[in-house]
Design an enzyme around this catalytic site. Sequence first.
Site, PDB file in Angstrom:
ATOM      1  CE1 TYR A  71     -37.963 -13.307  -9.546  1.00 52.66           C
ATOM      2  CE2 TYR A  71     -37.144 -11.914  -7.609  1.00 52.66           C
ATOM      3  CZ  TYR A  71     -36.678 -12.550  -8.957  1.00 52.66           C
ATOM      4  OH  TYR A  71     -35.093 -13.021  -8.581  1.00 52.66           O
ATOM      5  CG  ASN A  79     -38.510 -20.584 -11.202  1.00 50.33           C
ATOM      6  OD1 ASN A  79     -37.620 -20.304 -11.665  1.00 50.33           O
ATOM      7  ND2 ASN A  79     -39.232 -19.909 -11.618  1.00 50.33           N
ATOM      8  CG  ASP A  92     -25.159 -34.551 -14.692  1.00 47.95           C
ATOM      9  OD1 ASP A  92     -25.100 -33.898 -15.803  1.00 47.95           O
ATOM     10  OD2 ASP A  92     -24.052 -34.647 -13.575  1.00 47.95           O
ATOM     11  CG  HIS A 147     -35.662 -18.045 -15.370  1.00 45.27           C
ATOM     12  ND1 HIS A 147     -35.596 -19.286 -14.251  1.00 45.27           N
ATOM     13  CD2 HIS A 147     -35.638 -18.767 -16.708  1.00 45.27           C
ATOM     14  CE1 HIS A 147     -34.189 -19.947 -14.542  1.00 45.27           C
ATOM     15  NE2 HIS A 147     -34.357 -19.574 -15.975  1.00 45.27           N
ATOM     16  CB  SER A 201     -37.539 -12.170 -13.535  1.00 50.96           C
ATOM     17  OG  SER A 201     -36.696 -12.555 -12.788  1.00 50.96           O
TER      18      SER A 201
END
Length: 155
Positions: free
Chosen positions: A33, A84, A97, A110, A112
Amino acid sequence: MSASGNPAAARGCIYILNGPNLNLLGQREPAIYGSTTLAEIGERCAAKAMALGFAVDFRQTNYEGELVESVQQARQEACGIIINPAGYSFTSVALLDALKMFERPKIELHISNVHARESIYHNSLVSRTATGIIIGLGAAGYELAIQAMAGLVDA
Ligand code: CA2
């Protein structure tokens, strides 16, 4: 955690939503990360957005319902969502939803490369409703997402 850019920005407000455990960025697993903290990412986002004429509302929560409520709030206040969803990407029909009801641009992000990781990280529900996806470009992905959002909001 919540932080805002210039609320009077002419082009609108981009909601940047971060899901569970991302408050610990920079503290663990830097090989996956990176070493940038979420607070630093928030500051970079505010600066990038301001340079493009947008405000940002930058948030992190560890709670699914709070993430859903932020998406609902975005329907009233945001010109676009960058999200994210972290672990909720792969489990949360409620988040999917809520995002389906947001009818403006939405970018899933994301840090990674989830597709290079274990198979539990391969099937994001959120991807089904995302306008676009940024994956595996590290913390820089957030600024790239803002740049992309500026084009989507204009389109
Ligand atoms: O790469 C990403 O941004 C992820 O959304 C991060 C999630 C993971 O479940 C996704 O597959 C990809 C996990 C967030 C965990 O946050 C940490 C923060 C600091 C140190 C370790 C984990």
